[in-house]
Design a protein around this motif. Structure first.
Motif, PDB file in Angstrom:
ATOM      1  N   GLY A 168       0.812  -1.212   0.000  1.00 42.68           N
ATOM      2  CA  GLY A 168       0.000   0.000   0.000  1.00 42.68           C
ATOM      3  C   GLY A 168       0.840   1.253   0.000  1.00 42.68           C
ATOM      4  N   ILE A 169       1.904   1.246   0.792  1.00 40.27           N
ATOM      5  CA  ILE A 169       2.820   2.384   0.817  1.00 40.27           C
ATOM      6  C   ILE A 169       3.437   2.597  -0.558  1.00 40.27           C
ATOM      7  N   ALA A 170       3.905   1.514  -1.175  1.00 39.68           N
ATOM      8  CA  ALA A 170       4.505   1.611  -2.509  1.00 39.68           C
ATOM      9  C   ALA A 170       3.508   2.161  -3.513  1.00 39.68           C
ATOM     10  N   SER A 171       2.261   1.734  -3.408  1.00 36.45           N
ATOM     11  CA  SER A 171       1.217   2.201  -4.308  1.00 36.45           C
ATOM     12  C   SER A 171       1.008   3.702  -4.177  1.00 36.45           C
ATOM     13  N   ALA A 172       0.889   4.181  -2.956  1.00 40.13           N
ATOM     14  CA  ALA A 172       0.637   5.604  -2.728  1.00 40.13           C
ATOM     15  C   ALA A 172       1.831   6.458  -3.148  1.00 40.13           C
ATOM     16  N   LEU A 173       3.037   5.989  -2.835  1.00 37.17           N
ATOM     17  CA  LEU A 173       4.229   6.732  -3.240  1.00 37.17           C
ATOM     18  C   LEU A 173       4.340   6.799  -4.757  1.00 37.17           C
ATOM     19  N   ALA A 174       4.012   5.695  -5.431  1.00 31.90           N
ATOM     20  CA  ALA A 174       4.053   5.683  -6.899  1.00 31.90           C
ATOM     21  C   ALA A 174       3.033   6.638  -7.490  1.00 31.90           C
TER      22      ALA A 174
END
Length: 219
Positions: A168-174
């Protein structure tokens, strides 16, 4: 004005462990050992993605769609028994709604998102909800968060994602969003991943001042 996009499982609702319980129980019923790393791999996947993973990697004998259907049926039963909110979740949603437009971007199926909003009386509080089964790719791809921001009419750089998982963190940062994280006890992100976010101890610490301080578009 910033917008807030909440994840659901593991962020507002204590269901990450329940997904694991339901899937492992189905594996036991089928006589299949649970592969190491399977739990972490599926965190953030969309329904079609984790349905395929259960069939193709874990080895469920039902095919992707039936594997997903049986898992979701188990989760619906769990929701009907009562939604287990994480500490401070409901207060945080209402507090954020006082000042910002809100959305949910979740890997949960549409049925579970709508059930949550209905049971908790939040259908008029959270304006937008997106299931990653409704976009091309699940987390860690940014599609769900980007769709939520689009529906809210805000740029991702003016939005804050509230998350708990590594994917989820990776998704939001992307997606280009600022990220606030309440690390879970159940498979928490690594220190390296958390260093890219704003970490809080609980949703009680999600304040207007915090949000305004990490969204450049708001300053």
């Amino acid at each position: 004005m910033p917008a807030i996009v909440f994840d659901l499982d593991g962020t507002l609702v204590d269901t990450e462990s329940q997904w694991d319980v339901v899937r492992r129980a189905l594996a036991r019923e089928a006589g299949i050992p649970w592969p190491e790393g399977a739990t972490q791999a599926m965190m953030g996947m969309s329904t079609p993605e984790w349905g395929a993973y259960l069939a193709e990697v874990v080895g469920f004998p039902y095919g992707p769609e039936e594997s997903a259907r049986r898992t979701i049926a188990g989760m619906v039963e769990h929701y009907r028994e009562g939604v287990a909110l994480l500490p401070g979740a409901l207060d945080a949603v209402h507090r954020m709604a006082e000042r910002y437009p809100l959305a949910i971007a979740s890997s949960s199926p549409r049925l579970l998102i709508d059930t949550f909003l209905d049971v908790m009386g939040l259908t008029d509080v959270i304006r937008v909800s997106v299931s990653t089964e409704e976009v091309e790719r699940g987390k860690p791809a940014p599609d769900g968060f980007l769709r939520a921001c689009d529906l809210l009419g805000v740029a991702p750089t003016a939005a804050v994602a509230v998350e708990d998982s590594t994917n989820g963190i990776a998704s939001a940062l992307a997606a280009g969003m600022a990220v606030v994280v309440v690390p879970p006890h159940f498979h928490p992100p690594s220190a390296e991943v958390l260093s890219l976010t704003t970490v809080i101890d609980s949703l009680d610490d999600l304040t207007h001042e915090l949000v305004d301080g990490i969204t450049p578009a708001a300053t």
